[in-house]
Each structure stands twice: as structure tokens, then as C-alpha cells.
Design an enzyme around this catalytic site. Structure first.
Site, PDB file in Angstrom:
ATOM      1  N   ARG A  49       0.817  -1.224   0.000  1.00  0.00           N
ATOM      2  CA  ARG A  49       0.000   0.000   0.000  1.00  0.00           C
ATOM      3  C   ARG A  49       0.850   1.273   0.000  1.00  0.00           C
ATOM      4  O   ARG A  49       0.493   2.274   0.624  1.00  0.00           O
ATOM      5  CB  ARG A  49      -0.971   0.021   1.187  1.00  0.00           C
ATOM      6  CG  ARG A  49      -1.944  -1.110   1.213  1.00  0.00           C
ATOM      7  CD  ARG A  49      -2.964  -1.039   0.079  1.00  0.00           C
ATOM      8  NE  ARG A  49      -3.778  -2.233   0.075  1.00  0.00           N
ATOM      9  CZ  ARG A  49      -3.497  -3.333  -0.649  1.00  0.00           C
ATOM     10  NH1 ARG A  49      -2.450  -3.368  -1.465  1.00  0.00           N
ATOM     11  NH2 ARG A  49      -4.264  -4.385  -0.599  1.00  0.00           N
ATOM     12  N   CYS A  93     -11.144  -0.426   3.200  1.00  0.00           N
ATOM     13  CA  CYS A  93     -10.549  -0.889   4.460  1.00  0.00           C
ATOM     14  C   CYS A  93      -9.897   0.277   5.198  1.00  0.00           C
ATOM     15  O   CYS A  93      -9.113   1.023   4.624  1.00  0.00           O
ATOM     16  CB  CYS A  93      -9.516  -1.978   4.182  1.00  0.00           C
ATOM     17  SG  CYS A  93     -10.299  -3.516   3.671  1.00  0.00           S
ATOM     18  N   GLU A 137      -5.044   2.641   6.918  1.00  0.00           N
ATOM     19  CA  GLU A 137      -4.783   2.625   5.473  1.00  0.00           C
ATOM     20  C   GLU A 137      -5.333   3.909   4.857  1.00  0.00           C
ATOM     21  O   GLU A 137      -4.760   4.461   3.924  1.00  0.00           O
ATOM     22  CB  GLU A 137      -5.462   1.400   4.856  1.00  0.00           C
ATOM     23  CG  GLU A 137      -5.221   1.264   3.368  1.00  0.00           C
ATOM     24  CD  GLU A 137      -5.653  -0.097   2.835  1.00  0.00           C
ATOM     25  OE1 GLU A 137      -5.363  -1.131   3.482  1.00  0.00           O
ATOM     26  OE2 GLU A 137      -6.282  -0.121   1.770  1.00  0.00           O
TER      27      GLU A 137
HETATM   28  C1  FAD Z   1     -15.923   0.611  -1.385  1.00  0.00           C
HETATM   29  C2  FAD Z   1     -14.419   0.736  -1.420  1.00  0.00           C
HETATM   30  C3  FAD Z   1     -13.645  -0.389  -1.665  1.00  0.00           C
HETATM   31  C4  FAD Z   1     -12.252  -0.286  -1.702  1.00  0.00           C
HETATM   32  N1  FAD Z   1     -11.518  -1.411  -1.934  1.00  0.00           N
HETATM   33  C5  FAD Z   1     -10.173  -1.317  -1.976  1.00  0.00           C
HETATM   34  C6  FAD Z   1      -9.380  -2.486  -2.230  1.00  0.00           C
HETATM   35  O1  FAD Z   1      -9.883  -3.576  -2.441  1.00  0.00           O
HETATM   36  N2  FAD Z   1      -8.027  -2.359  -2.251  1.00  0.00           N
HETATM   37  C7  FAD Z   1      -7.420  -1.145  -2.034  1.00  0.00           C
HETATM   38  O2  FAD Z   1      -6.181  -1.079  -2.080  1.00  0.00           O
HETATM   39  N3  FAD Z   1      -8.143  -0.028  -1.791  1.00  0.00           N
HETATM   40  C8  FAD Z   1      -9.491  -0.087  -1.759  1.00  0.00           C
HETATM   41  N4  FAD Z   1     -10.231   1.039  -1.514  1.00  0.00           N
HETATM   42  C9  FAD Z   1      -9.547   2.315  -1.229  1.00  0.00           C
HETATM   43  C10 FAD Z   1      -9.382   3.207  -2.479  1.00  0.00           C
HETATM   44  O3  FAD Z   1     -10.444   3.009  -3.367  1.00  0.00           O
HETATM   45  C11 FAD Z   1      -8.103   2.951  -3.238  1.00  0.00           C
HETATM   46  O4  FAD Z   1      -6.993   3.147  -2.393  1.00  0.00           O
HETATM   47  C12 FAD Z   1      -8.014   3.872  -4.469  1.00  0.00           C
HETATM   48  O5  FAD Z   1      -7.079   3.338  -5.349  1.00  0.00           O
HETATM   49  C13 FAD Z   1      -7.687   5.319  -4.112  1.00  0.00           C
HETATM   50  O6  FAD Z   1      -7.765   6.080  -5.303  1.00  0.00           O
HETATM   51  P1  FAD Z   1      -8.343   7.573  -5.288  1.00  0.00           P
HETATM   52  O7  FAD Z   1      -8.214   8.115  -6.666  1.00  0.00           O
HETATM   53  O8  FAD Z   1      -9.698   7.606  -4.723  1.00  0.00           O
HETATM   54  O9  FAD Z   1      -7.308   8.286  -4.324  1.00  0.00           O
HETATM   55  P2  FAD Z   1      -7.620   9.456  -3.281  1.00  0.00           P
HETATM   56  O10 FAD Z   1      -8.445   8.921  -2.183  1.00  0.00           O
HETATM   57  O11 FAD Z   1      -8.112  10.664  -3.993  1.00  0.00           O
HETATM   58  O12 FAD Z   1      -6.150   9.771  -2.739  1.00  0.00           O
HETATM   59  C14 FAD Z   1      -5.476   8.835  -1.906  1.00  0.00           C
HETATM   60  C15 FAD Z   1      -4.017   9.316  -1.733  1.00  0.00           C
HETATM   61  O13 FAD Z   1      -3.341   9.254  -3.002  1.00  0.00           O
HETATM   62  C16 FAD Z   1      -2.833  10.544  -3.355  1.00  0.00           C
HETATM   63  N5  FAD Z   1      -3.046  10.707  -4.801  1.00  0.00           N
HETATM   64  C17 FAD Z   1      -4.215  10.594  -5.466  1.00  0.00           C
HETATM   65  N6  FAD Z   1      -4.013  10.777  -6.779  1.00  0.00           N
HETATM   66  C18 FAD Z   1      -2.688  11.044  -6.932  1.00  0.00           C
HETATM   67  C19 FAD Z   1      -1.863  11.333  -8.060  1.00  0.00           C
HETATM   68  N7  FAD Z   1      -2.353  11.392  -9.300  1.00  0.00           N
HETATM   69  N8  FAD Z   1      -0.530  11.549  -7.836  1.00  0.00           N
HETATM   70  C20 FAD Z   1      -0.005  11.483  -6.588  1.00  0.00           C
HETATM   71  N9  FAD Z   1      -0.745  11.216  -5.481  1.00  0.00           N
HETATM   72  C21 FAD Z   1      -2.065  11.009  -5.664  1.00  0.00           C
HETATM   73  C22 FAD Z   1      -3.645  11.556  -2.552  1.00  0.00           C
HETATM   74  O14 FAD Z   1      -2.911  12.737  -2.332  1.00  0.00           O
HETATM   75  C23 FAD Z   1      -3.906  10.773  -1.276  1.00  0.00           C
HETATM   76  O15 FAD Z   1      -2.792  10.874  -0.420  1.00  0.00           O
HETATM   77  C24 FAD Z   1     -11.622   0.972  -1.484  1.00  0.00           C
HETATM   78  C25 FAD Z   1     -12.420   2.104  -1.247  1.00  0.00           C
HETATM   79  C26 FAD Z   1     -13.809   1.986  -1.217  1.00  0.00           C
HETATM   80  C27 FAD Z   1     -14.621   3.224  -0.984  1.00  0.00           C
END
Ligand code: FAD
Length: 315
Positions: free
Chosen positions: A189, A241, A311
Site C-alpha cells: 500500500r 478498508c 490505510e
Molecule cells: C468501497 C471501497 C472499496 C475499496 N476497496 C479497496 C481495495 O480492495 N483495495 C485497495 O487497495 N483499496 C481499496 N479502496 C480504497 C481506495 O479506493 C483505493 O486506495 C483507491 O485506489 C484510491 O484512489 P483515489 O483516486 O480515490 O485516491 P484518493 O483517495 O483521492 O487519494 C489517496 C491518496 O493518493 C494521493 N493521490 C491521489 N491521486 C494522486 C496522483 N495522481 N498523484 C499522486 N498522489 C495522488 C492523494 O494525495 C492521497 O494521499 C476501497 C475504497 C472503497 C470506498
């Protein structure tokens, strides 16, 4: 991801934000003042930021970063907001929202490059429909591909580390870097980028693919999606999570054994379907969610002497 530490920038000025907003309007970058983060997070909580920018091309991101670096204006990077808990008071930094970085899918043999704002689900759908295996493990993963790469998101035995061939990253000074596998240091992660001034912004991600049968890919994708729907709370506001899995253990099982399902603080409640999911019942504040997270950490410590690590990213 925080560009320039907020603490070291205590005296950054309102005037710089005003200037940046004017510049954005002049160059046609959408800009919203006092935008509430709750509108952009899957938890549905979070106060305002002074300015949110929505660049549509990575060159604009370069300009925003250079502009901000010169004026020592700290930035935060937002993807789909699906792994974020933002405090109710809001934040002082300008937010670069990457969800409009969508132009320029580039396909070649053995890889597809997606702009970082591409929804992971959309990228997955694209690979499946074009008979390219590589991203099926991400079935049911919300958010953007950039956010997934930044946090090495993973599920069903796959993760971003295993499928990323290269990425384009903008460093803290606005320099653009095309990075291959040897530059990317993936851990559970987490992603560290070697030789690039940190913090950095991912603007494009290339996924390694192998040719496959679209029908078989579709069947696997639908099967995994269904399994995810069965195991996780569907339709409820959450951020996936809450805790990382400790080595060799599942955080959800630890919390379940510690009797945490159904625990509540205000409008924040532990899912009775999956104990590693905290849900906003519609009335939660970020403070409720934070307090519940702290309570769960204490429960796990007392029950099994394990120190759970969040996380979810906290702003
Ligand atoms: C229902 C549900 C199920 C999920 N299941 C999983 C799973 O199975 N496995 C898992 O790993 N996660 C899971 N997640 C968590 C999440 O969806 C993932 O971690 C996802 O990949 C985050 O992407 P995001 O674009 O929403 O990032 P954000 O939430 O917008 O950002 C997360 C972090 O990444 C940074 N960031 C975002 N974009 C960039 C970029 N372009 N460059 C640099 N930094 C950046 C942000 O600054 C922040 O620190 C789940 C979430 C939900 C709501």
C-alpha cells in the site's frame, strides 16, 4: 500527497491563492473557491479548501506546480477521494483535483497508458473490452488510476506494483519524469519514486497487458465484482478498508474477534458485514470517524496486542 509541508508554510498568503485562482481562470482551468471536500470523498465528510483546481492536461499541472513552488504555496493532490478522511475544519492547502486528467489513452503492444484521472473501473473496462489482461484484479476498486498507483492499491491477489509498466510523474518543482520499473519502489500500500524531488504527482500510468479472450476476462471480472459485493457493504459511504493488514493477519478478522462490528461513534459505525469497514450512516462528521478509528486501534491493542495502522489517508 502534500506538496511542501503545510507546517513550514504557515505564512502563505491569501493573496497567492487569489492570484492562482485568477491565473486559472485566465488559462481556462476550472477553479472553485472554498470548495468542500465532502463533495469529493467517498466518506462524504470534510470541510473546505481555499481553492480547488481541475486541470485537464498534465501541462497545466506542471504550470500549477511551478507557480505554487515559486510562491511556496502548498498543494494537495486529490483523485477520486475514496481513500481519504478530511477533517471537518477543512484544510489550508490548494487542492489539485486530478479527475479531469482524462485525455490521451495511448495503446501499444503489451501496454496501455492511461491518464491518471481515469477511473480505475473505466480503465479496467477498457482493458477487458479490448481483450487485454492486466487489470482484472482491480474489479470493484473505486477511485482513479493515479490514486491507485500512489497507494499501491490491491485486491484479489493483484496490485498496482504487479501491473504497472511505467508512469509519468511531475516532481515538486514541476519537472516531468517518464519512469520505468527500476525507478518505482513498491511496498504494501505504498509507492516511493527514486530520484524524483518529492512530493510528486502521477499524471499517467502505463499498465502491462497480455492478449486474452474478452469473454473470459469479462467472466472473471464479473465474478470478482460479485464476490466484492457479497463481502463488503454496498451503497454505504465508506473509504474501503480502514486499516492495513498486519503481516500474516487480516485487520478485519482481528476487529471481528475483538467484537467491533456495530461499534459506533456519532454517525460513524463499524460495518456488520466487514469489521475493517467504517461507514458514515449519513450523519457522521470526520471527528466521529476519527474517534471511532482511535477506539478500534485501542480495542485491537487490548484484545490481541496488535497495533493497527490506518490505510485511509488523513488530511
Ligand atoms: C468501497 C471501497 C472499496 C475499496 N476497496 C479497496 C481495495 O480492495 N483495495 C485497495 O487497495 N483499496 C481499496 N479502496 C480504497 C481506495 O479506493 C483505493 O486506495 C483507491 O485506489 C484510491 O484512489 P483515489 O483516486 O480515490 O485516491 P484518493 O483517495 O483521492 O487519494 C489517496 C491518496 O493518493 C494521493 N493521490 C491521489 N491521486 C494522486 C496522483 N495522481 N498523484 C499522486 N498522489 C495522488 C492523494 O494525495 C492521497 O494521499 C476501497 C475504497 C472503497 C470506498
Amino acid at each position: 500527497m502534500l506538496l511542501a509541508t503545510a507546517e513550514s508554510q504557515a505564512d502563505w498568503s491569501r493573496a497567492a491563492v487569489d492570484d492562482l485562482a485568477r491565473w486559472a481562470t485566465d488559462v481556462d482551468v476550472r477553479a472553485k473557491r472554498e470548495e468542500r471536500l465532502k463533495r469529493h470523498t467517498s466518506f462524504g465528510v470534510g470541510g473546505p479548501c481555499p481553492l480547488m483546481l481541475f486541470p485537464e492536461h498534465h501541462q497545466r499541472v506542471v504550470e500549477i506546480v511551478r507557480w505554487s513552488a515559486q510562491r511556496q504555496l502548498p498543494l494537495r493532490i486529490l483523485g477520486g477521494g475514496t481513500n481519504l478522511l478530511v477533517r471537518d475544519e477543512g484544510i489550508r492547502e490548494v487542492v489539485v483535483n486530478t479527475t479531469r486528467l482524462l485525455s490521451g489513452i495511448d495503446e501499444s503492444v503489451g501496454r496501455i497508458r492511461f491518464p491518471a484521472g481515469t477511473a480505475t473501473a473505466r480503465a479496467l473496462h477498457h482493458t477487458v473490452e479490448s481483450g487485454r489482461d492486466g487489470l482484472v484484479w482491480a474489479s470493484g476498486l473505486p477511485g482513479t488510476l493515479g490514486g491507485a498507483a500512489a497507494g499501491n492499491a490491491g485486491c484479489w491477489g493483484g496490485d498496482m506494483a504487479s501491473c504497472t509498466e511505467s508512469m509519468i510523474v511531475i516532481d515538486a518543482n514541476g519537472g516531468v519524469h517518464d519512469l520505468g520499473k527500476s525507478d518505482l519502489d513498491w511496498t504494501y500500500r505504498n509507492l516511493n519514486v527514486r530520484g524524483v524531488v518529492s512530493p510528486w504527482i502521477i499524471v499517467a500510468v502505463s499498465i502491462s497487458t497480455t492478449d486474452s479472450d474478452p469473454g473470459a476476462l469479462r467472466a472473471r471480472y464479473e465474478d470478482l465484482q460479485e464476490q466484492k459485493r457479497d463481502r463488503q457493504p454496498v451503497g454505504a459511504r465508506n473509504s474501503g478498508c480502514i486499516f492495513r493488514n498486519p503481516p500474516g493477519q487480516a485487520a478485519g478478522a482481528i476487529l471481528d474477534a475483538a467484537g467491533c462490528k456495530g461499534l459506533r461513534v456519532g454517525g460513524a459505525v463499524v460495518s456488520d458485514r466487514h469489521a475493517n469497514f467504517v461507514i458514515n450512516d449519513g450523519s457522521a462528521t470526520a471527528a466521529d470517524i476519527s474517534a471511532l478509528i482511535e477506539a478500534l486501534i485501542i480495542r485491537a491493542r487490548e484484545a490481541v496486542d496488535v497495533e493497527l495502522l490506518a490505510e485511509v489517508q488523513r488530511w
